[in-house]
Each structure stands twice: as structure tokens, then as C-alpha cells.
Design a protein around this motif. Sequence first.
Motif, PDB file in Angstrom:
ATOM      1  N   GLY A 143       0.785  -1.226   0.000  1.00  0.00           N
ATOM      2  CA  GLY A 143       0.000   0.000   0.000  1.00  0.00           C
ATOM      3  C   GLY A 143       0.819   1.281   0.000  1.00  0.00           C
ATOM      4  N   ASN A 193      -3.186  -4.739  -3.647  1.00  0.00           N
ATOM      5  CA  ASN A 193      -2.701  -3.374  -3.816  1.00  0.00           C
ATOM      6  C   ASN A 193      -3.583  -2.585  -4.779  1.00  0.00           C
ATOM      7  OD1 ASN A 193       0.166  -2.488  -2.620  1.00  0.00           O
ATOM      8  ND2 ASN A 193       0.163  -4.708  -2.901  1.00  0.00           N
ATOM      9  N   LEU A 229      -6.788  -1.095  -3.420  1.00  0.00           N
ATOM     10  CA  LEU A 229      -6.678   0.111  -2.596  1.00  0.00           C
ATOM     11  C   LEU A 229      -6.983   1.379  -3.373  1.00  0.00           C
ATOM     12  CD1 LEU A 229      -3.348  -0.671  -0.687  1.00  0.00           C
ATOM     13  CD2 LEU A 229      -5.676  -0.972   0.162  1.00  0.00           C
ATOM     14  N   PRO A 280     -12.810   2.059  -2.581  1.00  0.00           N
ATOM     15  CA  PRO A 280     -11.989   0.889  -2.250  1.00  0.00           C
ATOM     16  C   PRO A 280     -12.709  -0.054  -1.294  1.00  0.00           C
ATOM     17  CG  PRO A 280     -11.173   2.836  -1.111  1.00  0.00           C
ATOM     18  CD  PRO A 280     -12.229   3.302  -2.073  1.00  0.00           C
ATOM     19  N   ASN A 289     -10.446   0.217   2.995  1.00  0.00           N
ATOM     20  CA  ASN A 289     -10.246   1.662   3.094  1.00  0.00           C
ATOM     21  C   ASN A 289      -9.128   1.980   4.082  1.00  0.00           C
ATOM     22  OD1 ASN A 289     -10.455   4.413   3.210  1.00  0.00           O
ATOM     23  ND2 ASN A 289     -12.672   4.470   3.511  1.00  0.00           N
ATOM     24  N   LEU A 290      -8.076   2.604   3.586  1.00  0.00           N
ATOM     25  CA  LEU A 290      -6.957   2.990   4.446  1.00  0.00           C
ATOM     26  C   LEU A 290      -7.187   4.309   5.165  1.00  0.00           C
ATOM     27  CD1 LEU A 290      -3.925   2.155   2.115  1.00  0.00           C
ATOM     28  CD2 LEU A 290      -4.629   0.900   4.164  1.00  0.00           C
TER      29      LEU A 290
END
Length: 459
Positions: free
Chosen positions: A69, A289, A292, A297, A300-301
Motif C-alpha cells: 500500500g 494493492n 486500494l 476501495p 479503506n486505508l
Amino acid sequence: MNHVIFFVKNIYLSISVCYNRLNLITVNQNFEVTNMIKKEMIAMLLAGGQGSRLGVLTSHVAKPAVSFGGKYRIIDFPLSNCINSGVDTVGVLTQYQPLRLNTHIGIGIPWDLDRNIGGVTVLPPYEKSSHSEWYTGTANAIYQNMAYMEMYNPEYILILSGDHIYKMDYEVMLDFHKQNKAECTIAVMPVPMEEASRFGIMITDENRRITDFEEKPEHPRSNLASMGIYIFNWQTLKEALVTMAEQPALDFGKHVIPYCHQKGAPLYAYEFNGYWKDVGTLSSYWEANMELIDIVPEFNLYEEYWKIYTKSDALPPQYLSDDSVVEKCIIGEGTDIYGKVYNSVIGCGVTIGEGTIVRDSIIMNNTSIGAGCELNKAIVAENVVIGDQVKLGVGEEAENDAAPHIYNQGLVCIGEHSILPKGLTVGKNVCIFGRTEAEDYDNLTLASGKTLIKAGDET
């Protein structure tokens, strides 16, 4: 006189408690030493695996330490889950190529795990007085660290893998474990029935009590796949580990869970329906990856309430030149882009030269890509140098000649610290590892399906 003795005793007790605060002991009214440490649940995080299905990405680094990521490493996800779930004592069991993993974890500051009592502890194999032994199985690794677990006198032990991408509140799983008076709870998730034969499968009753289980069955009777996440009552786990200590390659799925089931211990399946990805192959790693950077997405980052923490270096901001183009990408700190990047994950400290086009690729930290290059579905590890006018992932696909089960799906994989000479053209399903020169190639071309690993130059 009795009042004086009582007063002196209490002064002594107070001094003892203060003096021994870091040693975590106290003295009771009878001057008996007692242990103060008591943790309800501690986590044991298995992070010693090689991850051989990731090919050259794990030649010199353990799978949990592989970048993910853009700015993270795979182990950041279970560590962040721990602190977000209130689990503040984590033992990280390392073995294969541990240097980068140990350096990344340090004393646990990014995850708020730098504690006087608890926190994060790296637990490599060590030499005993009578013999030395590597970790030979998942449960064997836990067994070899019984003293560490005993030190905290826990009620429950949480067993985790260090190589999965997911967000889970372990406190909710613990509540499920308690409510059902389970001795072991296994996290499971529904998978398509046609894929169930790839997993350990749990068969349960209507209350989610496990009645049977099958290890990668040819004809599965359920689609509840084990995630490799367990909560044990400490006494149950301790008894099982001691009893089965002589079992070669002692494993949870093959030995400990069947042993507990045969004894009649109440085993329950905790169903998890969130995002979970085993990034154990190059294709699944690439897919995770790419997910993301979807417009919405699946993983979710950016959620404020469940942050993913990592060790971050002090780097300058990104720089995008006037002629650069960036569409649907993650770009790490300290990266300079002079070319065009589409649908890609770019790590920290990367340079992408003028006129270069990067599509559907993963470029890891501190890699330099020259001018006029073209990269398609490439996975480029850390500290790689790619010369000018290099083309990766062009032409028709062909099966890889060395490891078709690893290098497939049209991907190009470049190992860390590799050097690719100016003007090189590389096909699909290709692996390159080492400091290569023009003389290592046939007319500066490496056809689809070929592998070039330059012996002695990987380090």
C-alpha cells in the motif's frame, strides 16, 4: 509497640512497591512476594514465515516485512488491529530473515506498544541449555515461548498470523468467546463453495459450535474457512501444547485443534464478514494493492476510527513536475514524478523519470526509474535501479520457465537491489533478480516466461 511495628511494616511495604515497580513485584502484609502482572488477553503474532510463493520479493526479507500500500508493511495490519482492539501486549515470533522486520517493529512506538508492562516483544528462536531448535510449526513456535506467556498470567491467548491484510476488532471476537463459554474460538469467513477446498473448513451447528472440521477437503461440506486467527483459554492451550510437545512440526490446524476437539472442549466459529486477504501469492498481492486505489476501495486505508499505523521516516513531500500525469494512484512521501503514472501504487522515495509511463504497477520504496521507460503490471521491489528506455511487461504472455506457479497473470517481478540496464525490453511472466548488465541479455531482450537470477549479486 504494636502501633510502631505496624507503622514500620507499612513504610517497608510502600518502599518495596515503589522500588520494585519496574520489576513488577510487590510485597503483601506477610512480606510474601507476589506477581503484579495480570493481562486478560495477550496476542502471539506468528511472523516468521518465508512466503516462498512471493518469489524474489521474499528472498531476503520475511513476508510480514514486505511493503504494502505504498507506505506500509504487511505486519502493520495485525499490529494496528491489536492496539485498536485494546490488546496492548504482543509477542512477535520471528525466524526467517528477521532483520528488516525487527528494525521496523523496534520497541513498538508507532503502534503505541512501547510499554513498561506489556507492549511489543520480538521473540526469535533461542538456544536452550540442552539443545537448540528452530520453530518447526505454528504451535511449536508458541510452545517454545511458554515462559513469555506465563509471565503475564493471561486468561486468554490470541493467536495471529503476520501476513494477512484485514481490519478486525479482536475485542468483539473475545466477547463472542466469553458468551459461548468456549475454550477455543476460530475466526472464519464464508468463501465461495468452489474455492472451499483451498482452506481449512469448519462445520458448525446452528449456534456456531464446531462439530467437525476438514483440512482442504476435496468435497467440502461447508464454506466457512479458517482465517488462522484463534482465541484460546490459556489453561486449555497450555495443556494441549505440553501434551503434544513431542509432535514433529506441531501445528494448530493439524494437531492442536483436533486434540482439543477430541477431548470434547467447546470449540466455536466466529464469523467475520469484513475484508480479509491472504497476500500469499504474487497475483493476490498485486490484486490487493490494486483494490486500494478503486474509486470506492473495498479496503479503506483512510478511516479515522480504525487507523493503520506504521513506522514513518522523516521524508520531504511528493514532487510532481509540470509535465507529469498521475491518475488513480497512491503516492508515497518523498517521491518525485516527472512522467505519467496510472492506476499504480508508488512507495516512498521513488523517482520516475521524464517521459516514463507506469501502468497497473507496484513500485516499492527508494526505487529509481529512468527516462522514457514503460512499465505494465510490474512489481518492483525496494532499492531497484531501472535505466533509461526500459520496457517491462510487453508482448504476448508465455508460461514462466522456472516457477509458473509463482510468476503468472502477466506480471513482471523485479527483486530488491536489482539493476536493469538502459534499453532493456522485458516480456510478461518474467522474474529478474540481481545487478544485471547488457551482456546478461540476448540483444537487450528477455522474452516472456523467462527468469534471470544473477547468482551472487542479489545482496
